[in-house]
Design a protein around this motif. Structure first.
Motif, PDB file in Angstrom:
ATOM      1  N   ASP A 165       0.827  -1.214   0.000  1.00 14.61           N
ATOM      2  CA  ASP A 165       0.000   0.000   0.000  1.00 14.61           C
ATOM      3  C   ASP A 165       0.856   1.258   0.000  1.00 14.61           C
ATOM      4  OD1 ASP A 165      -2.211  -1.587   0.015  1.00 14.61           O
ATOM      5  OD2 ASP A 165      -2.673  -1.302   2.145  1.00 14.61           O
ATOM      6  N   VAL A 289       4.894   2.454  10.546  1.00 13.97           N
ATOM      7  CA  VAL A 289       3.517   1.955  10.494  1.00 13.97           C
ATOM      8  C   VAL A 289       3.297   1.044  11.693  1.00 13.97           C
ATOM      9  CG1 VAL A 289       1.844   0.649   9.140  1.00 13.97           C
ATOM     10  CG2 VAL A 289       3.585   2.038   7.973  1.00 13.97           C
ATOM     11  N   PRO A 290       2.290   1.317  12.512  1.00 19.72           N
ATOM     12  CA  PRO A 290       2.037   0.437  13.654  1.00 19.72           C
ATOM     13  C   PRO A 290       1.347  -0.849  13.208  1.00 19.72           C
ATOM     14  CG  PRO A 290       0.316   2.068  13.531  1.00 19.72           C
ATOM     15  CD  PRO A 290       1.291   2.393  12.415  1.00 19.72           C
ATOM     16  N   LEU A 312       3.962   8.179  13.778  1.00 16.95           N
ATOM     17  CA  LEU A 312       3.064   7.106  13.368  1.00 16.95           C
ATOM     18  C   LEU A 312       2.424   7.467  12.030  1.00 16.95           C
ATOM     19  CD1 LEU A 312       0.559   5.239  15.636  1.00 16.95           C
ATOM     20  CD2 LEU A 312      -0.198   6.158  13.458  1.00 16.95           C
ATOM     21  N   THR A 314      -0.137   5.888   8.813  1.00 19.62           N
ATOM     22  CA  THR A 314      -1.069   4.791   8.562  1.00 19.62           C
ATOM     23  C   THR A 314      -1.296   4.554   7.075  1.00 19.62           C
ATOM     24  OG1 THR A 314      -2.984   6.266   8.622  1.00 19.62           O
ATOM     25  CG2 THR A 314      -2.325   5.273  10.704  1.00 19.62           C
ATOM     26  N   ASP A 318      -0.276   9.975   4.870  1.00 19.75           N
ATOM     27  CA  ASP A 318       0.556  10.285   6.032  1.00 19.75           C
ATOM     28  C   ASP A 318       2.031  10.317   5.634  1.00 19.75           C
ATOM     29  OD1 ASP A 318      -1.693  10.261   7.582  1.00 19.75           O
ATOM     30  OD2 ASP A 318      -1.249   8.394   8.620  1.00 19.75           O
ATOM     31  N   VAL A 362       0.507  18.461   8.966  1.00 24.12           N
ATOM     32  CA  VAL A 362      -0.550  17.451   8.905  1.00 24.12           C
ATOM     33  C   VAL A 362      -0.591  16.599  10.158  1.00 24.12           C
ATOM     34  CG1 VAL A 362      -0.787  17.240   6.415  1.00 24.12           C
ATOM     35  CG2 VAL A 362       0.988  15.961   7.579  1.00 24.12           C
ATOM     36  N   THR A 363       0.511  16.572  10.914  1.00 26.19           N
ATOM     37  CA  THR A 363       0.495  15.652  12.058  1.00 26.19           C
ATOM     38  C   THR A 363       0.408  16.431  13.369  1.00 26.19           C
ATOM     39  OG1 THR A 363       2.883  15.556  11.918  1.00 26.19           O
ATOM     40  CG2 THR A 363       1.673  13.798  10.861  1.00 26.19           C
ATOM     41  N   GLN A 364       1.533  16.821  13.934  1.00 29.60           N
ATOM     42  CA  GLN A 364       1.509  17.591  15.178  1.00 29.60           C
ATOM     43  C   GLN A 364       0.954  18.980  14.867  1.00 29.60           C
ATOM     44  OE1 GLN A 364       2.804  16.303  18.035  1.00 29.60           O
ATOM     45  NE2 GLN A 364       4.125  14.642  17.377  1.00 29.60           N
ATOM     46  N   ARG A 398      -7.196  22.314  16.930  1.00 30.56           N
ATOM     47  CA  ARG A 398      -7.203  21.282  17.964  1.00 30.56           C
ATOM     48  C   ARG A 398      -6.753  21.895  19.267  1.00 30.56           C
ATOM     49  NH1 ARG A 398      -3.820  17.402  15.541  1.00 30.56           N
ATOM     50  NH2 ARG A 398      -5.057  16.393  13.951  1.00 30.56           N
ATOM     51  N   ARG A 406      -7.212  15.887   7.728  1.00 30.42           N
ATOM     52  CA  ARG A 406      -6.949  14.656   6.959  1.00 30.42           C
ATOM     53  C   ARG A 406      -7.948  14.551   5.835  1.00 30.42           C
ATOM     54  NH1 ARG A 406      -4.304  10.216   9.582  1.00 30.42           N
ATOM     55  NH2 ARG A 406      -5.475   8.880   8.196  1.00 30.42           N
TER      56      ARG A 406
ATOM     57  N   PRO B 290      -1.634   0.622  19.724  1.00 31.51           N
ATOM     58  CA  PRO B 290      -1.802   0.618  18.272  1.00 31.51           C
ATOM     59  C   PRO B 290      -2.345  -0.724  17.799  1.00 31.51           C
ATOM     60  CG  PRO B 290       0.470   0.155  18.801  1.00 31.51           C
ATOM     61  CD  PRO B 290      -0.235   0.398  20.123  1.00 31.51           C
ATOM     62  N   GLY B 291      -2.741  -0.748  16.553  1.00 23.05           N
ATOM     63  CA  GLY B 291      -3.224  -1.984  15.946  1.00 23.05           C
ATOM     64  C   GLY B 291      -3.016  -1.900  14.450  1.00 23.05           C
ATOM     65  N   VAL B 293      -3.259  -0.900  10.758  1.00 24.54           N
ATOM     66  CA  VAL B 293      -3.706   0.322  10.093  1.00 24.54           C
ATOM     67  C   VAL B 293      -4.823   0.011   9.107  1.00 24.54           C
ATOM     68  CG1 VAL B 293      -1.505   1.513  10.360  1.00 24.54           C
ATOM     69  CG2 VAL B 293      -1.917   0.168   8.276  1.00 24.54           C
ATOM     70  N   ARG B 306      -0.583   9.934  16.841  1.00 23.83           N
ATOM     71  CA  ARG B 306      -0.098  10.887  15.845  1.00 23.83           C
ATOM     72  C   ARG B 306      -0.180  12.316  16.344  1.00 23.83           C
ATOM     73  NH1 ARG B 306       0.326  10.312  10.269  1.00 23.83           N
ATOM     74  NH2 ARG B 306      -0.279  12.455   9.996  1.00 23.83           N
TER      75      ARG B 306
END
Lengths: 408, 408
Positions: A165, A289-290, A312, A314, A318, A362-364, A398, A406, B290-291, B293, B306
């Motif tokens: 992916d 990737v987790p 992290l 996904t 990302d 896009v993240t923090q 946020r 996203r 986590p798990g 994605v 994230r």
């Protein structure tokens, strides 16, 4: 000596050095840095000693390096020559060079215009040269738009699927995938990139041994395909066997050339961890990737995220979000070629608001103050811009930290 | 009025207020804060207006609150009374109280010695009181050693399994698990804690409705068992139906009482996200597991990690590592009871080195300077201590950032 003849002399010197100097031979690389390739090769191959002037230059370079040399103490001409003499005796750069040409290999060096500029960030660990197979003109496109996709050899079905992916998505957006040549994640990354790639260089394999020895054997057919459609490169001279330590040294090249590094699946101890740490040291963004916490094959990724060494990630959005946000959405770093829905949405905005939108991470999340710094705008303009972007669905608050929403 | 009679009056006032004031009724809670429960109940129930002195106290409290009141503008006695009169008319605190006693419920209020101190961190959102079922003496043990374990209702097999591991591990180390009463993660957390718990309070369920209405119906038998071995508590008066908004308000109590909050599995939008954000606002540590994605049921956990709202946690060691490291390994916060291998290892160390060891974080690395601040020692002492701890395997240098090594 004419310029061409000088270039030839430099090339032969680097051919010789690439066979004698291991990447982690700090002393040898500092000599190369201080004296330049031709003189360094004369000294290192034992043809002559260091002159008085050269000694001064060398000591200045060592001082600038700032760390003690391996083995302690300063330079000792006798010890230095012993180090390299055994290897240098077997070395015939002219013969190596003509043999490489016959095999259809090429060699690129820092003096060439197509040398990947990103490698200079490695400083004294910059490779002596790169040996390569595949259309050399592709080399120019490498550093601008390439993402390293790495991970463990013994990946799970999940890791393979995630790698497909991510690497497939990277290549489908015209970016280059960069990886090693191993089974598992490396292999999956190349296969995905070859299947989906739309850019000039879908994928590049960085080998630990010589590019004439595609390793491991089971990946030879795949790597030949990478030669056809992308590039296979290595800093090791042709014929070099891929020893264990060379894989670790090789990882620094993957980390340096990639704009960002993504670990799609890795065990607690894995070469991919070293690539990620190299990338972080070079201030390149790192993603991981987790996966299931019950799977040992994701423990390395979780470790990187916990340690703060990786963000992290996904999916491919990302991943591309790790590098400049607008590029992630299909805009080239030079600003010209394609336009996507996301950038089209920006069309109605004022230039100032576009700057704010571009500055949004896009993240923090980012504070208004840091956005003002990044966008180069007064706080008041950023505040107004954020309000308009929020209404347009292009910014999210946020709790005082602003992010790009996203795409769902 | 004697002290006992005063306490009775306060209790009846709070019983009434708990039926009339919703948790997010900021004005009502500020009146309670300014006037105290007895006078606040007289005003809110419409028995009398606000006196001149009270008006001054109230305005000072509103100024200290610092945010505009909902509905805008200041206080208006007429509007205020209208707000609550409909509810207050049906209210008979003395009858409520005697009925609750007959049902075997108890009520705890901020004036009681066993009021969970952690709830005071909620400031004007501190609950009016807590209604409860189960042995009330267990209330004292709550805040010191409890971990909130929350997540989505429609959890996957993976989420259930991870919740069992985490909540079971927490309870097996003598800590209290804290959760809601929903299907899915909440339910798994209570079941695991009941199965493995060794401490005085294995698990506590915080309800959104009255504690006399164990909801959902399918979890009634489980929640009755929680009453037997732990506690079921709620800020809502007995008989209150669990409306949707009450679940969100309830989450702040879970977040406040827990020393840390862990989200074991959650969707992109989930009540667990709100619990995590409440915990972060209260400066309580937050962890998320986590798990895959590729699984929507883990998207909320990934989002929290994230965003930096949660630390990635993979097992119960990580979870207990979120709170003070020594406690995580079996030492009580008061320093007395059990000793594990980890703390025994510290026995050979000087007091100064123990301080350094205690200051070491388990996740993000700390610089020597920050360790010096945390340990309250000079930098020189920290450097020496780190060298000794490193030799003893009790500290790891990660490129200038120091961490406590993971137990493998």
């Amino acid at each position: 000596m004419t310029s061409d003849r000088h270039h030839d002399a430099v090339r032969l010197a680097r051919v010789g050095l690439s066979r004698v100097l291991e990447p982690r031979d700090v002393t040898g690389h500092l000599i190369l840095q201080a004296l330049g390739p031709v003189a360094a090769w004369e000294v290192i191959s034992g043809l002559r000693g260091v002159t008085g002037t050269e000694h001064g230059a060398l000591e200045a370079t060592i001082r600038a390096y700032g760390k003690p040399l391996p083995g302690g103490g300063g330079l000792n001409a006798a010890t230095m020559t012993q180090r390299w003499s055994a290897r240098a005796q077997d070395c015939d750069p002219a013969r190596d060079w003509s043999r490489a040409m016959q095999q259809g290999l090429w060699m690129c060096m820092p003096e060439d215009p197509d040398w990947p500029a990103a490698l200079r960030d490695l400083q004294q660990a910059e490779p002596v040269c790169l040996w390569g197979r595949g259309d050399r003109t592709r080399l120019r496109d490498l550093s601008d738009r390439s993402i390293a996709v790495v991970g463990s050899r013994d990946c799970s079905t999940y890791g393979r699927s995630v790698t497909f992916d991510v690497a497939g998505g990277v290549a489908a957006r015209g970016w280059t995938v960069l990886s090693g040549g191993a089974y598992g994640v490396d292999e999956a990354a190349h296969r995905a990139a070859l299947a989906t790639g739309v850019g000039p260089v879908p994928t590049v394999a960085v080998m630990a041994g010589g590019v004439d020895r595609l390793y491991p054997v089971g990946n030879q057919a795949l790597l030949e395909q990478v030669v056809q459609e992308g590039l296979v490169i290595s800093e090791a001279a042709p014929g070099t066997m891929p020893a264990r330590f060379r894989f670790l040294d090789r990882n620094r090249l993957i980390a340096a050339v990639g704009r960002a590094t993504v670990v799609t699946e890795s065990r607690w101890r894995s070469g991919a961890q070293s690539t990620a740490h190299h990338a972080a040291e070079l201030s390149r963004p790192v993603g991981a990737v987790p996966g299931s916490v019950q799977s040992a094959t994701s423990a390395g990724c979780h470790r990187l995220i916990r340690e703060g060494s990786a963000v992290l990630v996904t999916d491919v959005d990302d991943v591309l979000g790790l590098v400049a946000p607008l590029e992630a959405h299909g805009e080239s770093p030079h600003g010209a070629d394609s336009k996507t829905g996301q950038t089209a949405m920006f069309d109605g905005l004022s230039e100032s608001d576009r700057h704010v939108a571009d500055a949004l991470p896009v993240t923090q999340g980012a504070t208004v103050d840091s956005l003002a710094r990044v966008a180069g705008l007064p706080v008041r303009a950023v505040l107004g811009g954020l309000r308009r972007l929020e209404r347009a669905g292009l910014a999210v608050d946020r709790g005082g930290l602003w992010v790009r929403p996203r795409r769902t």
